[in-house]
Design a protein around this motif. Sequence first.
Motif, PDB file in Angstrom:
ATOM      1  N   SER A  74       0.807  -1.223   0.000  1.00 66.15           N
ATOM      2  CA  SER A  74       0.000   0.000   0.000  1.00 66.15           C
ATOM      3  C   SER A  74       0.838   1.269   0.000  1.00 66.15           C
ATOM      4  O   SER A  74       0.324   2.351  -0.322  1.00 66.15           O
ATOM      5  N   GLU A  75       2.128   1.183   0.352  1.00 66.89           N
ATOM      6  CA  GLU A  75       2.973   2.371   0.405  1.00 66.89           C
ATOM      7  C   GLU A  75       4.104   2.311  -0.617  1.00 66.89           C
ATOM      8  O   GLU A  75       4.468   3.344  -1.181  1.00 66.89           O
ATOM      9  N   LYS A  76       4.664   1.175  -0.854  1.00 63.89           N
ATOM     10  CA  LYS A  76       5.684   1.002  -1.882  1.00 63.89           C
ATOM     11  C   LYS A  76       4.993   0.479  -3.128  1.00 63.89           C
ATOM     12  O   LYS A  76       4.673  -0.700  -3.241  1.00 63.89           O
ATOM     13  N   ALA A  77       4.765   1.405  -4.071  1.00 62.86           N
ATOM     14  CA  ALA A  77       3.818   1.121  -5.151  1.00 62.86           C
ATOM     15  C   ALA A  77       4.231  -0.030  -6.043  1.00 62.86           C
ATOM     16  O   ALA A  77       3.364  -0.684  -6.641  1.00 62.86           O
ATOM     17  N   LEU A  78       5.512  -0.311  -6.168  1.00 65.96           N
ATOM     18  CA  LEU A  78       5.967  -1.340  -7.111  1.00 65.96           C
ATOM     19  C   LEU A  78       6.443  -2.602  -6.394  1.00 65.96           C
ATOM     20  O   LEU A  78       7.262  -3.355  -6.922  1.00 65.96           O
ATOM     21  N   ARG A  79       5.940  -2.836  -5.199  1.00 67.00           N
ATOM     22  CA  ARG A  79       6.286  -4.051  -4.467  1.00 67.00           C
ATOM     23  C   ARG A  79       5.045  -4.919  -4.343  1.00 67.00           C
ATOM     24  O   ARG A  79       3.963  -4.406  -3.995  1.00 67.00           O
TER      25      ARG A  79
END
Length: 1281
Positions: free
Chosen positions: A347-352
Amino acid sequence: MRNLRNVRFGRWSQANITATCWDPEHDETICAVGPTETSARIELFRVSEKGEDLAHELLTSWDSPSPSPDLLADRILSLQYQNGTGSICIVLEGGDIVSVSADGQVEIMGSIDSGIAAARWSPDEELLIIVTKEQNVLFLGSSFDPVAEVPMTEEDLKLSKQVSVGWGKRETQFEGRGAKALRDPTIPLRVDSGVPSKFEDGVTTISWRGDGAFVAINSVAEGSRRVIRVYSREGELDSASEAVDGLESALSWRPAGNLMASIQRLEDRVDVVYFERNGLRHGEFTLVSPVSGPIQTVDNIRLEWNADSTVLAVVLQSCVQLWTMGNYHWYLKEEIPAHTKSLSWHSEKALRLALASSDSLLSSEYAFHTARGSCHAPYDNGAVAVIDGTTVKLTPLATANVPPPMALYDVPVESSVIDVAFGRRNQSFAVLHHKGVSVFDWPLKNGRPTKPSLLFEAPFSAVDIPGDHIPLRICCASETTFRISSYLQTFELELACRSLRVLADRPTLLAFAAHEDDSGVQGYGQDRSGKLYRLEETEDSMIIPQFPTQLPFFEVTKVDEVTLAFGLSRGGHLYANSRSLAKNCTSFVVTPSHLIFTTNNHFVKFVHLVSNVDDLEVPSDDPEKDERCRSVERGSRLVTAIPTNMSIVLQMPRGNLETIFPRAMVVAGIRTLIEEKNYGRAFSYCRTQRVDMNILYDHQPEQFMANVGLFLDQLKEVAHIDLFLSALRAEDVTQTMYENTKQQKPSAPFTPNLAPKPASSKINTVCDAVLKALQSRKASNPQNIITAHVCKDPPALDDGLRLVADLMQEDEKVAERAVEHICFLVDVHRLYDHALGLYNLDLALLVAQQSQRDPREYVPFIQDLHQKPELRRKFAIDDHLSRHTKALTHLQSLNVFDELCNYTTKHALYHDALRLYRYDTARINTLTDLYAAYLESTSQYREAGLAYESLQNYKKATSCYQSAGALCWQECLFTAQQQPLSTDAMADLANTLADALWEAKDYEAAATIHLDYLCSVEAAVRCLCKGYHFPAAIRLVLQRGRPELLTTAVDAGLAEALGSTTEFLADCKAQLTSQLPRIAELRRKAAEDPLEFYEGDRTGGMDIPDDVSIAASSRISTSASLFTRYTGKAGSVGTLGTGVSRASSKNRKREEKKRARGRKGTVYEEEYLCNSVRRLIERVMATKNEVERLVFALVRRGMAERARAAEALMGVVVAACERAVHEVFPPWNEGGVEPHQHAEAQAGGGGGGGSGVFQEFVVEGRQTADAPLVTGMKKLQLLGS
């Protein structure tokens, strides 16, 4: 133009993983194992990264048997980590809602008997929406209290009867009058009825909008079609989608909020279709078949957007496809082979993301990376590779700026592309895909890249690889090798043997970069801690530059054999080794000369590369003053840099490309070309990029002067040489416009002298050098020679016209073209005058014909000149051109003295006439008499008297000297005695002069006249006493035998002088006594309350009530506020139009008068009082010598008491002056309180109007003024004081 490159990958082997979610607080994954048909137990694990793999921890477990015989095993529909409480919520298909606390306690919060079809938490975790198997929608709060319950019925479909106007569809396109009249354009040719897909599974899907304001539910309406319903947070039905044939259960609402994605299955393809919130269709794109088989045979397709709406994950049976969109085209960027059961984006690291397959959990993180070629000149062709499924879109942007999604070359490979790496000189590249590596040759032809050709394939099947092998990234490690990194394995591809080999015992590197220079290519890698390694065949050695943490984007370069590493974090922190350069970076590129990066303030910045990272200078956000900073379009990102073309390529947020030529790169490239003596190309760039051409000379003046011939040979064209010459200016542009920011700046600020140099200026130096070089090319470059003459400072028009006159004798056609050119460069009327000044009437006629003059104006004049003799013709021309001095010489040659005298008187040419006849006594006397009369008429009496005296006209000389005043009294008396003058007349003249000298306070000269010419000893003594010349007065009295005058004249003069001196000193003492306390009081008030002191009277003495707004809504309130006045921001006032500008001038004059008066109670009072004290001290010091002479004379005449009193009073006043200097003019660095230190005005030219006067006052007050000098009085020891 960006691809997805893997920067982190981990695997945890575990069977029967049924659901996953992220714990963003701890950056860990929550996994649920079970229940299954063989085991009803549910286990919760926390999976985290430790080292190169994933570690797990069991949180809790419990049994969850199936509540219904129709359900063989219960199924997890929703797994959510609650950020606020740290608990985990699990929603089961059987109807149970389970909460697991942070300490592992399991609690059933509620149960729905009918069972649950779908469930999902809102993004803010405030609402849980549940769709029951009875087709009811439940809205539950964070504490699981019911908020709303809404049934889903067929009545909801009535909201889906929208009318499509067919924008962009075939039915609204032009098809001719007949076809258009046969149908209604608002009715489409074919209307979908909602025919279900052949893979319809009846699954219900829920998706929230990113802001949590609306939620969409994709379900099958009973006895009807599949429909997407949109509800608000309050449970109100907002819309229902239109009927779409083949619509399936997949649904994902883009977090940005504009579109909802779903799947439509057609006969020949499968599309991802989009819906707006109102239920209408809004575009689509077709999915690509995976490696496992045709896309038409794949069922149960799911969709999931990432957190920032940039990547859409399409979950298939055998893989997960990651799609991105640019310029309205959808690219397949990555294909992850995994039989995925659950996918969860961070939800915070968009590409993980985390993928749960049947036997393992995959944790992977990506970064947007541009696959660009080398920026090393001259091979910097701007090569960029874009991945799109099994195709690599290849474009050399230096030669073909093809906008995406198009490309110059489409290179296909066997399977989905993972990464691309370019070889040395961008003449080859390697494509990493799931089946191996494909190496392509990309040769040049005529300096341009041709179509790539496949060199060889290196399949993974040729080497021993484990079953869980997943290739991740590729890099060029050297001229002959490529490095491939995969999960737990590293490979090397040797171009010579065209095969892969496994490298053992190598560190796990998560990011690659390659550096190319003249010596070759070197690859570098970075591990998860930020350590950098040099990629070598034997072993990977660690290098000195290190990053403080892992940076997904990094580049390595060498400056003076020193290795520098630049890296960019996900949060926008740009590092040089371990030094932080910027915190708002969005992209960067490293060239051999610059570090180029963009910022989220919409600037592109250039940092000159130096070997010491501490000396790297990041420019400020000032594109108007610093060439290293330039504004760009909002959201622009760097694609590549092309130093050879002096350009960079940016990609806009929409996806389109823009090539710009930044001033920093252009000027740096021009400097390099000048140093290489490539003046032709440097001139071309100056011309196309609008760079001031003075840089061609200013950058290397000595080199330019030594290679003027080479410069002319390289420019070749006559027009180009003219363009350079006409652009010359006296300003040194390398110190002003194009200052070399790479050089070390001097400690003191450089103030360039922009004024043209009067002699041997740059312009004349260059023009003379060009003229010298063009002497041998006079036949081919006459136009350039004329331009060089005309462009001098001042213009050498006569030399240019002489060249035209010479051409008239040689070739009339060439002369006509030359005249046209010189008339183009200079005002034709000015040229006509200069042509006449050369006395060449044919040339003047030729120039006049180029003007817009009426021939009737100049032809009769030229004809008249032809008829006159040569000297008369020259005189007429010079008189016509107002060259009167030269015309006077022609009259002298004609020997017409009377006409010369008249001409001299008419034009006041006396100096020139006197110079011409300096050796002719008779004529020079005549001219001198005329000159004397002229001087007398212009009130220059002193020089007029001298002229008359030289002519022995003593009467006129006496009159002029007398009119000159007291300055010439001696000359006046001399000339008066040289003429027969009566005694009475002489006495009257002497009295007049004595009175004038008395008024001029030249008492000694007045006494001389009274004594020598009027025989009045008493009057002479009175004058001497008035001037404090008491010794001379006493001596004169006794010399002339008049002792009685000692009492009547000298003593009286002493008494009068003593009285005036005492009165003056008393006034000075009283003034100091009153002004010094007032100055101290004003300074104390300024220090205690500067706001009240400086702002108190700015309202004009008005009392402003508390409830009255004083906002800047009228002209009254346009003066600067306290903040803007003290910070010197002139641009913050005077913006209400031209009326305010006119008013500001009047306000300024009023404020200047107010400052000059220094009225009590105003801020200017202190300045006025200080200036008054300064003037008083200077007057006292000027009177000190007179007081000393007065005291001495009083003692001589026996008036000791009076002398003592005068001396004492003078001492008191001098002491008061010394105290005033200490108090009023203290040294600020010795503890004094500067009166204006609280008004921190910045010197910047001041504001307009009265505010500008106030700013000038504050700035001047902060400058330390020199204190007046006070010296003590020399006292008489005889008085005993």
